[in-house]
Scaffold this motif. Structure first.
Motif, PDB file in Angstrom:
ATOM      1  N   ASN A 150       0.858  -1.171   0.000  1.00  0.00           N
ATOM      2  CA  ASN A 150       0.000   0.000   0.000  1.00  0.00           C
ATOM      3  C   ASN A 150       0.902   1.232   0.000  1.00  0.00           C
ATOM      4  OD1 ASN A 150      -1.500   2.261   0.958  1.00  0.00           O
ATOM      5  ND2 ASN A 150      -3.000   0.901   1.889  1.00  0.00           N
ATOM      6  N   ALA A 151       0.679   2.159  -0.915  1.00  0.00           N
ATOM      7  CA  ALA A 151       1.531   3.347  -1.039  1.00  0.00           C
ATOM      8  C   ALA A 151       1.283   4.392   0.037  1.00  0.00           C
ATOM      9  CB  ALA A 151       1.343   3.977  -2.412  1.00  0.00           C
ATOM     10  N   GLY A 152       0.211   4.261   0.799  1.00  0.00           N
ATOM     11  CA  GLY A 152      -0.060   5.217   1.878  1.00  0.00           C
ATOM     12  C   GLY A 152      -0.523   6.554   1.347  1.00  0.00           C
ATOM     13  N   ASN A 153      -0.260   7.606   2.120  1.00  0.00           N
ATOM     14  CA  ASN A 153      -0.648   8.974   1.754  1.00  0.00           C
ATOM     15  C   ASN A 153       0.267   9.454   0.636  1.00  0.00           C
ATOM     16  OD1 ASN A 153      -1.207  11.675   1.526  1.00  0.00           O
ATOM     17  ND2 ASN A 153      -0.751  12.176   3.650  1.00  0.00           N
ATOM     18  N   THR A 154      -0.259   9.512  -0.564  1.00  0.00           N
ATOM     19  CA  THR A 154       0.571   9.835  -1.733  1.00  0.00           C
ATOM     20  C   THR A 154       0.799  11.331  -1.918  1.00  0.00           C
ATOM     21  OG1 THR A 154      -1.376   9.746  -3.163  1.00  0.00           O
ATOM     22  CG2 THR A 154      -0.082   7.725  -2.937  1.00  0.00           C
ATOM     23  N   SER A 155       0.296  12.156  -1.020  1.00  0.00           N
ATOM     24  CA  SER A 155       0.514  13.599  -1.157  1.00  0.00           C
ATOM     25  C   SER A 155       1.796  14.068  -0.479  1.00  0.00           C
ATOM     26  CB  SER A 155      -0.683  14.371  -0.598  1.00  0.00           C
ATOM     27  OG  SER A 155      -0.779  14.181   0.795  1.00  0.00           O
ATOM     28  N   VAL A 156       2.562  13.162   0.151  1.00  0.00           N
ATOM     29  CA  VAL A 156       3.793  13.580   0.833  1.00  0.00           C
ATOM     30  C   VAL A 156       4.895  13.959  -0.147  1.00  0.00           C
ATOM     31  CG1 VAL A 156       3.320  12.287   2.938  1.00  0.00           C
ATOM     32  CG2 VAL A 156       4.662  11.223   1.128  1.00  0.00           C
ATOM     33  N   TRP A 157       4.818  13.473  -1.363  1.00  0.00           N
ATOM     34  CA  TRP A 157       5.776  13.842  -2.414  1.00  0.00           C
ATOM     35  C   TRP A 157       4.973  14.340  -3.608  1.00  0.00           C
ATOM     36  CZ3 TRP A 157      10.629  14.041  -0.948  1.00  0.00           C
ATOM     37  CH2 TRP A 157      11.083  13.193   0.057  1.00  0.00           C
ATOM     38  N   ASP A 158       5.531  15.265  -4.352  1.00  0.00           N
ATOM     39  CA  ASP A 158       4.804  15.849  -5.478  1.00  0.00           C
ATOM     40  C   ASP A 158       5.180  15.168  -6.798  1.00  0.00           C
ATOM     41  OD1 ASP A 158       7.349  16.793  -5.681  1.00  0.00           O
ATOM     42  OD2 ASP A 158       6.809  18.885  -5.962  1.00  0.00           O
ATOM     43  N   SER A 159       5.106  13.860  -6.826  1.00  0.00           N
ATOM     44  CA  SER A 159       5.399  13.110  -8.051  1.00  0.00           C
ATOM     45  C   SER A 159       4.492  11.886  -8.100  1.00  0.00           C
ATOM     46  CB  SER A 159       6.869  12.688  -8.084  1.00  0.00           C
ATOM     47  OG  SER A 159       7.171  11.888  -6.958  1.00  0.00           O
ATOM     48  N   TRP A 207       3.366   8.457  -7.590  1.00  0.00           N
ATOM     49  CA  TRP A 207       3.808   7.452  -6.622  1.00  0.00           C
ATOM     50  C   TRP A 207       4.121   6.122  -7.268  1.00  0.00           C
ATOM     51  CZ3 TRP A 207       0.525   3.284  -6.030  1.00  0.00           C
ATOM     52  CH2 TRP A 207      -0.786   3.456  -6.477  1.00  0.00           C
ATOM     53  N   HIS A 208       3.696   5.884  -8.485  1.00  0.00           N
ATOM     54  CA  HIS A 208       4.029   4.637  -9.170  1.00  0.00           C
ATOM     55  C   HIS A 208       5.533   4.537  -9.461  1.00  0.00           C
ATOM     56  CE1 HIS A 208      -0.337   4.836 -10.043  1.00  0.00           C
ATOM     57  NE2 HIS A 208      -0.238   3.540  -9.797  1.00  0.00           N
ATOM     58  N   SER A 209       6.248   5.655  -9.388  1.00  0.00           N
ATOM     59  CA  SER A 209       7.694   5.679  -9.626  1.00  0.00           C
ATOM     60  C   SER A 209       8.484   5.919  -8.347  1.00  0.00           C
ATOM     61  CB  SER A 209       8.030   6.765 -10.652  1.00  0.00           C
ATOM     62  OG  SER A 209       7.391   6.496 -11.875  1.00  0.00           O
ATOM     63  N   TRP A 210       7.862   5.688  -7.199  1.00  0.00           N
ATOM     64  CA  TRP A 210       8.533   5.904  -5.915  1.00  0.00           C
ATOM     65  C   TRP A 210       9.342   4.683  -5.500  1.00  0.00           C
ATOM     66  CZ3 TRP A 210       4.455   8.178  -2.042  1.00  0.00           C
ATOM     67  CH2 TRP A 210       4.067   9.455  -2.468  1.00  0.00           C
ATOM     68  N   VAL A 211      10.299   4.947  -4.614  1.00  0.00           N
ATOM     69  CA  VAL A 211      11.019   3.876  -3.940  1.00  0.00           C
ATOM     70  C   VAL A 211      10.644   3.945  -2.456  1.00  0.00           C
ATOM     71  CG1 VAL A 211      13.135   5.216  -3.538  1.00  0.00           C
ATOM     72  CG2 VAL A 211      13.251   2.734  -3.639  1.00  0.00           C
ATOM     73  N   PHE A 212      10.467   2.779  -1.857  1.00  0.00           N
ATOM     74  CA  PHE A 212      10.046   2.635  -0.467  1.00  0.00           C
ATOM     75  C   PHE A 212      11.081   1.807   0.277  1.00  0.00           C
ATOM     76  CE2 PHE A 212       6.329   3.116  -3.111  1.00  0.00           C
ATOM     77  CZ  PHE A 212       5.462   3.905  -2.387  1.00  0.00           C
ATOM     78  N   GLU A 213      11.104   1.967   1.597  1.00  0.00           N
ATOM     79  CA  GLU A 213      11.930   1.133   2.465  1.00  0.00           C
ATOM     80  C   GLU A 213      10.981   0.218   3.223  1.00  0.00           C
ATOM     81  OE1 GLU A 213      15.544  -0.161   4.302  1.00  0.00           O
ATOM     82  OE2 GLU A 213      15.373   1.389   2.775  1.00  0.00           O
ATOM     83  N   CYS A 214      11.206  -1.103   3.117  1.00  0.00           N
ATOM     84  CA  CYS A 214      10.381  -2.080   3.820  1.00  0.00           C
ATOM     85  C   CYS A 214      11.190  -2.756   4.921  1.00  0.00           C
ATOM     86  CB  CYS A 214       9.891  -3.168   2.852  1.00  0.00           C
ATOM     87  SG  CYS A 214       8.695  -2.597   1.629  1.00  0.00           S
ATOM     88  N   ASN A 215      10.503  -3.205   5.966  1.00  0.00           N
ATOM     89  CA  ASN A 215      11.154  -4.022   6.990  1.00  0.00           C
ATOM     90  C   ASN A 215      10.365  -5.321   7.157  1.00  0.00           C
ATOM     91  OD1 ASN A 215       9.079  -3.768   9.007  1.00  0.00           O
ATOM     92  ND2 ASN A 215       9.943  -1.812   9.660  1.00  0.00           N
ATOM     93  N   PRO A 216      10.958  -6.324   7.793  1.00  0.00           N
ATOM     94  CA  PRO A 216      10.312  -7.634   7.915  1.00  0.00           C
ATOM     95  C   PRO A 216       8.977  -7.625   8.661  1.00  0.00           C
ATOM     96  CG  PRO A 216      12.648  -7.833   8.383  1.00  0.00           C
ATOM     97  CD  PRO A 216      12.350  -6.365   8.290  1.00  0.00           C
ATOM     98  N   CYS A 272       7.012   0.478   6.734  1.00  0.00           N
ATOM     99  CA  CYS A 272       7.326   1.089   5.451  1.00  0.00           C
ATOM    100  C   CYS A 272       7.522   2.589   5.619  1.00  0.00           C
ATOM    101  CB  CYS A 272       6.159   0.817   4.495  1.00  0.00           C
ATOM    102  SG  CYS A 272       6.305   1.567   2.876  1.00  0.00           S
ATOM    103  N   CYS A 273       8.371   3.163   4.794  1.00  0.00           N
ATOM    104  CA  CYS A 273       8.441   4.608   4.620  1.00  0.00           C
ATOM    105  C   CYS A 273       8.735   4.868   3.143  1.00  0.00           C
ATOM    106  CB  CYS A 273       9.486   5.255   5.532  1.00  0.00           C
ATOM    107  SG  CYS A 273      11.183   4.749   5.231  1.00  0.00           S
ATOM    108  N   ALA A 274       8.436   6.081   2.689  1.00  0.00           N
ATOM    109  CA  ALA A 274       8.554   6.416   1.263  1.00  0.00           C
ATOM    110  C   ALA A 274       9.675   7.420   1.046  1.00  0.00           C
ATOM    111  CB  ALA A 274       7.242   6.985   0.754  1.00  0.00           C
ATOM    112  N   TYR A 275      10.608   7.086   0.152  1.00  0.00           N
ATOM    113  CA  TYR A 275      11.668   8.016  -0.237  1.00  0.00           C
ATOM    114  C   TYR A 275      11.202   8.968  -1.328  1.00  0.00           C
ATOM    115  CZ  TYR A 275      15.318   5.423   2.235  1.00  0.00           C
ATOM    116  OH  TYR A 275      16.090   4.832   3.187  1.00  0.00           O
ATOM    117  N   GLY A 276      10.205   8.570  -2.105  1.00  0.00           N
ATOM    118  CA  GLY A 276       9.749   9.417  -3.202  1.00  0.00           C
ATOM    119  C   GLY A 276      10.291   8.942  -4.537  1.00  0.00           C
ATOM    120  N   LEU A 277      10.280   9.839  -5.494  1.00  0.00           N
ATOM    121  CA  LEU A 277      10.635   9.522  -6.871  1.00  0.00           C
ATOM    122  C   LEU A 277      12.062   9.004  -7.013  1.00  0.00           C
ATOM    123  CD1 LEU A 277       9.998   9.701  -9.950  1.00  0.00           C
ATOM    124  CD2 LEU A 277      10.927  12.010  -9.855  1.00  0.00           C
ATOM    125  N   ARG A 278      12.200   7.944  -7.761  1.00  0.00           N
ATOM    126  CA  ARG A 278      13.515   7.471  -8.206  1.00  0.00           C
ATOM    127  C   ARG A 278      13.360   7.063  -9.660  1.00  0.00           C
ATOM    128  NH1 ARG A 278      17.092   3.186  -5.102  1.00  0.00           N
ATOM    129  NH2 ARG A 278      16.882   4.783  -3.512  1.00  0.00           N
TER     130      ARG A 278
END
Length: 120
Positions: free
Chosen positions: A70-79, A81-90, A94-100
């Protein structure tokens, strides 16, 4: 009326030099298209599959068993979200780095990263 003298020009030159030095030494050093400029990971309510190895995942990695669910609140970055990179843990955190740029994919184009880096 006072005309600018040599000291006025020297002052402006020193000011321009200081501004340039400030910009050079405070600008992000990693401007590669494969890395984002703002390195903060924002906790936006995104979720990952429980059991995902700790690591970075593009939204479009395509796995159903690991990675971002789940991408979460997609308004935190202005791009897009289908092109975002996220950090996952076991634990599914999750947290979102934004566009990559390496996460943008066309038809048949693989994206990266899709999980922890492989070590040799």
């Amino acid at each position: 009326m006072r005309f600018p003298g040599p000291l006025d020009f020297a002052f402006l030159a020193v000011l321009a030099l200081l501004f340039t030095m400030y910009y050079v030494f405070t600008a992000p050093t990693d401007i590669s298209p494969f890395r984002k400029r703002d390195n903060s990971c924002k906790y936006n309510g995104c979720t990952c599959s429980v059991g995902s190895p700790q690591g970075e995942y593009c939204w479009r990695c395509g796995s159903t068993s690991i990675g971002v669910r789940n991408a979460g609140n997609t308004s935190v970055w202005d791009s897009d979200w289908h092109s975002w990179v996220f950090e996952c843990n076991p634990q599914g955190g999750c947290c979102a780095y934004g566009l990559r740029f390496s996460c943008e994919a066309g038809a048949g184009t693989p994206v990266s990263p899709c999980g922890p880096k492989k070590t040799t």
